[in-house]
Design a protein around this motif. Sequence first.
Motif, PDB file in Angstrom:
ATOM      1  N   ALA A  93       0.823  -1.207   0.013  1.00 22.62           N
ATOM      2  CA  ALA A  93      -0.100  -0.030  -0.023  1.00 22.62           C
ATOM      3  C   ALA A  93       0.979   1.155  -0.024  1.00 22.62           C
ATOM      4  O   ALA A  93       2.017   1.213   0.725  1.00 22.62           O
ATOM      5  CB  ALA A  93      -0.958   0.245   1.186  1.00 22.62           C
ATOM      6  N   ILE A  94       0.522   2.234  -0.837  1.00 23.85           N
ATOM      7  CA  ILE A  94       1.355   3.279  -1.068  1.00 23.85           C
ATOM      8  C   ILE A  94       0.431   4.501  -0.504  1.00 23.85           C
ATOM      9  O   ILE A  94      -0.619   4.875  -0.868  1.00 23.85           O
ATOM     10  CB  ILE A  94       1.782   3.867  -2.052  1.00 23.85           C
ATOM     11  CG1 ILE A  94       2.651   2.413  -2.939  1.00 23.85           C
ATOM     12  CG2 ILE A  94       2.589   5.011  -2.448  1.00 23.85           C
ATOM     13  CD1 ILE A  94       2.999   2.524  -4.475  1.00 23.85           C
ATOM     14  N   PHE A 147      -1.398  -2.687  -4.409  1.00 21.61           N
ATOM     15  CA  PHE A 147      -2.678  -2.925  -4.159  1.00 21.61           C
ATOM     16  C   PHE A 147      -3.413  -1.722  -3.939  1.00 21.61           C
ATOM     17  O   PHE A 147      -4.433  -1.484  -4.544  1.00 21.61           O
ATOM     18  CB  PHE A 147      -2.902  -4.081  -2.953  1.00 21.61           C
ATOM     19  CG  PHE A 147      -2.449  -5.474  -3.459  1.00 21.61           C
ATOM     20  CD1 PHE A 147      -3.491  -6.332  -3.431  1.00 21.61           C
ATOM     21  CD2 PHE A 147      -1.054  -5.531  -3.481  1.00 21.61           C
ATOM     22  CE1 PHE A 147      -3.059  -7.837  -3.823  1.00 21.61           C
ATOM     23  CE2 PHE A 147      -0.689  -6.987  -4.086  1.00 21.61           C
ATOM     24  CZ  PHE A 147      -1.403  -8.040  -4.115  1.00 21.61           C
ATOM     25  N   TRP A 148      -2.984  -0.959  -3.087  1.00 21.97           N
ATOM     26  CA  TRP A 148      -3.787   0.295  -2.837  1.00 21.97           C
ATOM     27  C   TRP A 148      -2.899   1.593  -3.031  1.00 21.97           C
ATOM     28  O   TRP A 148      -1.721   1.553  -2.413  1.00 21.97           O
ATOM     29  CB  TRP A 148      -4.268   0.102  -1.430  1.00 21.97           C
ATOM     30  CG  TRP A 148      -5.199  -1.083  -1.319  1.00 21.97           C
ATOM     31  CD1 TRP A 148      -6.634  -1.145  -1.530  1.00 21.97           C
ATOM     32  CD2 TRP A 148      -4.782  -2.172  -0.380  1.00 21.97           C
ATOM     33  NE1 TRP A 148      -7.099  -2.275  -1.089  1.00 21.97           N
ATOM     34  CE2 TRP A 148      -6.194  -3.125  -0.250  1.00 21.97           C
ATOM     35  CE3 TRP A 148      -3.894  -2.714   0.039  1.00 21.97           C
ATOM     36  CZ2 TRP A 148      -6.017  -4.263   0.045  1.00 21.97           C
ATOM     37  CZ3 TRP A 148      -3.717  -3.908   0.577  1.00 21.97           C
ATOM     38  CH2 TRP A 148      -4.715  -4.680   0.750  1.00 21.97           C
ATOM     39  N   ILE A 149      -3.488   2.727  -3.110  1.00 22.92           N
ATOM     40  CA  ILE A 149      -2.773   3.988  -3.143  1.00 22.92           C
ATOM     41  C   ILE A 149      -3.568   4.977  -2.660  1.00 22.92           C
ATOM     42  O   ILE A 149      -4.758   5.110  -3.101  1.00 22.92           O
ATOM     43  CB  ILE A 149      -2.146   4.382  -4.735  1.00 22.92           C
ATOM     44  CG1 ILE A 149      -1.541   5.735  -4.676  1.00 22.92           C
ATOM     45  CG2 ILE A 149      -3.495   4.304  -5.759  1.00 22.92           C
ATOM     46  CD1 ILE A 149      -0.848   6.081  -5.988  1.00 22.92           C
ATOM     47  N   ALA A 154      -4.605  -2.528 -12.171  1.00 25.24           N
ATOM     48  CA  ALA A 154      -4.165  -1.146 -11.560  1.00 25.24           C
ATOM     49  C   ALA A 154      -4.418  -1.195 -10.256  1.00 25.24           C
ATOM     50  O   ALA A 154      -5.365  -1.849  -9.434  1.00 25.24           O
ATOM     51  CB  ALA A 154      -4.779   0.060 -12.089  1.00 25.24           C
ATOM     52  N   PRO A 155      -3.730  -0.389  -9.403  1.00 25.02           N
ATOM     53  CA  PRO A 155      -3.991  -0.341  -7.897  1.00 25.02           C
ATOM     54  C   PRO A 155      -5.304   0.443  -7.501  1.00 25.02           C
ATOM     55  O   PRO A 155      -5.853   1.071  -8.421  1.00 25.02           O
ATOM     56  CB  PRO A 155      -3.007   0.481  -7.337  1.00 25.02           C
ATOM     57  CG  PRO A 155      -2.171   1.284  -8.404  1.00 25.02           C
ATOM     58  CD  PRO A 155      -2.740   0.286  -9.634  1.00 25.02           C
ATOM     59  N   MET A 156      -6.002   0.268  -6.507  1.00 20.41           N
ATOM     60  CA  MET A 156      -7.306   0.937  -6.088  1.00 20.41           C
ATOM     61  C   MET A 156      -6.995   2.236  -5.486  1.00 20.41           C
ATOM     62  O   MET A 156      -6.218   2.058  -4.402  1.00 20.41           O
ATOM     63  CB  MET A 156      -7.901  -0.089  -5.020  1.00 20.41           C
ATOM     64  CG  MET A 156      -9.180   0.386  -4.538  1.00 20.41           C
ATOM     65  SD  MET A 156     -10.129  -0.873  -3.414  1.00 20.41           S
ATOM     66  CE  MET A 156     -11.345  -0.061  -3.181  1.00 20.41           C
ATOM     67  N   ALA A 179      -2.860  -4.103   4.852  1.00 13.86           N
ATOM     68  CA  ALA A 179      -1.562  -4.132   3.880  1.00 13.86           C
ATOM     69  C   ALA A 179      -0.434  -4.894   4.843  1.00 13.86           C
ATOM     70  O   ALA A 179      -0.185  -4.832   5.906  1.00 13.86           O
ATOM     71  CB  ALA A 179      -1.375  -2.831   3.766  1.00 13.86           C
ATOM     72  N   ASP A 180       0.202  -5.765   3.972  1.00 15.73           N
ATOM     73  CA  ASP A 180       1.504  -6.274   4.524  1.00 15.73           C
ATOM     74  C   ASP A 180       2.642  -5.390   4.530  1.00 15.73           C
ATOM     75  O   ASP A 180       3.427  -5.324   5.478  1.00 15.73           O
ATOM     76  CB  ASP A 180       1.983  -7.580   3.542  1.00 15.73           C
ATOM     77  CG  ASP A 180       0.766  -8.491   3.567  1.00 15.73           C
ATOM     78  OD1 ASP A 180       0.269  -9.061   4.815  1.00 15.73           O
ATOM     79  OD2 ASP A 180       0.652  -9.238   2.582  1.00 15.73           O
TER      80      ASP A 180
END
Length: 763
Positions: A237-238, A268-270, A389-391, A588-589
């Motif tokens: 996750a960013i 995975f997520w931004i 694409a990331p979410m 998130a890991d």
Amino acid sequence: MPIARVIRHSPLYLYLKLYGLSVLVSLFASRPITGRLSGQTIQQIDRIRSAAEEALIRRKTDKAKQAFRDGRKQFNEITKVQTKHLLDALSINRKHNDFFTSARAAHTSQKNHSSHPFPYAIKTLALDADTHFPALPLQGVRQRVSRVVQRWGRRYKDLNMVKKMVKEDRQDLKRYPEIESVAHVRCSNSAHEEEIKFIRKRAENVASDAEFLKRLGIPASESSTGSVHPDDIPRIAIGGSGGGYRATFGFLASLQGLHSAKVFDSTFWISGVSGSCWTIAALFTVAQQDPNALLQHYKDVADEAVHPMSRGALDVVARSPKGVYFLLAPLLTKLRDGYVGIGIMDMYATLTSSYQLLSRSPHARPRLSRSAFAFSKMWQSAGIANGKAPMPIFTAVRIMHRVATGEKNGKIQFETKDASLSKPLPPSEEGRFSKTLFQWWEMNPLEVGSSEESAWVPTWSYGRGFVSGESVSKSPEISLSMLLGQATSAPAGPMTGYISTLLATLPQGTIMSKLLSKLNDFIRHKRWEKRWGNPIRGADEPNPLFGSGSRSEHNQKEWEGRRRLKLMDSGMSNNLPNHIFSTEARWADIVLAFDQSSDVQTGAALARLNEFAKERNLFMAPANDLAECEACVNSVTADEKASLIRQQFHGKYAQVFRVWKVKDDEFQPGLDLNPEHTPITDAEMYLIYCPLLPNACQPDFDPVTSSFSTSYNLVWKPEEIDILANTARANTIDYVIPTLKRVYRRMYKEKKARRLRGISHTQ
């Protein structure tokens, strides 16, 4: 009153209010125009000024005036003779008709042509400008009035077009199929079923990307099947912080660095706070998920040298095709639904979003797209549903109060309430019984809601009226600009937040810092914040949790009695979006937390992490074995300043922390810097904290102390964006990515070991 209501709901009235607001911002945000123009523009202005001065001198001399009169008289006499000869020729011979027609057309063209001595014309900043700027020094009053009338005539046609399009939108089932649907509040602690599918597909796509895994040192040969198991893939996750345009450009440059290493393609997520939300929105709309294209877009925008809330920005949008629609349609829709009114922050939302997301490419048609402003449709159009694409996730907060309701067994009982409904406590009991809390909300293409409330509504229904969990109105999806307005509503934040930000940039112990600290304490103590702290109020939306009775069998919370929901910039709570990466439904890991705050070189940076851990009931400890090592920079120089920067900030560019959920009394929630207290078990999450610090590649630039790199500067030059981007990108490539590789391999091995242990237990 009906007449006043019609006026308030008219496009012309809204446009005039927006125009007036933009004029005020232009006055207060003004600075020398030469400081906001590119060198090429200044040279062009100098040429125009020289030509104008020469023309004026020629016209002021008696000789030039007399020559002009004589020449004009001679020209008229010659043309009269020519015209007479042509008429005679036509009367003698009809076959010369074609020649006469062409000659007469040429004569008419010469007569109407103005041999103006002002040979240059400045184009407006918008590529789709209505007209060119005329020669203002030589323009008469009649021409100026005529130009103003023409411009406002075009605006009047645009306003009628907006009115018609808004009416059509409410009946356009092809573009807005949600009009026929009734929305319901989803009361659950689990993730949306579509997000669960997305996570699975995203993991499968990353597991099949052998090139990316090889870069991180995870060959596919590790698995007996010849490929990596999707369950072993760490979920990255960013997160980007707030900080105005500094955060917008700095976060984008960090994404550029991650994109070059294919890390962005495996995210995975931004998510973002405040200014970083602008980056995410532009990345998924105007830039088509290309960080390099987005940087060029921002430089094109900066080349216009206008404030995003000024009259210049308003003109740029209004002069683009259907630009007025994107400025006013969201406001008109909100007004005509009749649940809440509109305020300054609503106009701020539509203007800043449409200005920033307006494509500057001459090949982009349309330059503003209605489909791009439908956030829920991005789930399919951007390829998120297929894991391509990331979410994207925007964040906002709601101010709550923890108020004492009684005493039981010697302990005070507290209840959390909406701040707008809480009654002020006596000053003597305020510090003991009341505390301001922030409830985190998020906006993603699937849902808008809060994990703390365990309540969610479909994104396409947010903005409708709800009663007891069911929508009572049917309208098209709310514009992306309105969501961004709430996520980036820093101007509506409390005054104490502004003072705290200013204090972070001042040296401690000075007279100014002491005075501001006392003023901050006084405002908080007297509770002026709620009444007089900031005249700019956050935007209201219909509260989807309004109603009566219990929400569901599994969630015994009652529906709320407040009809309005006021969401504001989440930077008021924490300037990093880590909260939404650590919920029960979404864990998130690895979290990459890019912090572009103005206080990253102070203790406030770690204080944010400590506060986050306490609020989420987490225990955090440094991972010294995974700490960053000295970067292998190719361009090694003997610059003394560069060496000092490397020494001063060594180990701070990418700080790694292990995170565990607190399940018993063995550990206290928060950040513990003592390595002896670190649990021996595998971490449940790794958080890599990445502050925006000076880099040896530009030793003379400090993002915190630079005059243009402030949180309040919204007028940047293209070269200033490049300076900031070079530093942020170098930090990511030199320090963040090498650290991420070590953390990624560690988390991969830990997840794989847990999966294999689970298989052995089942067998």
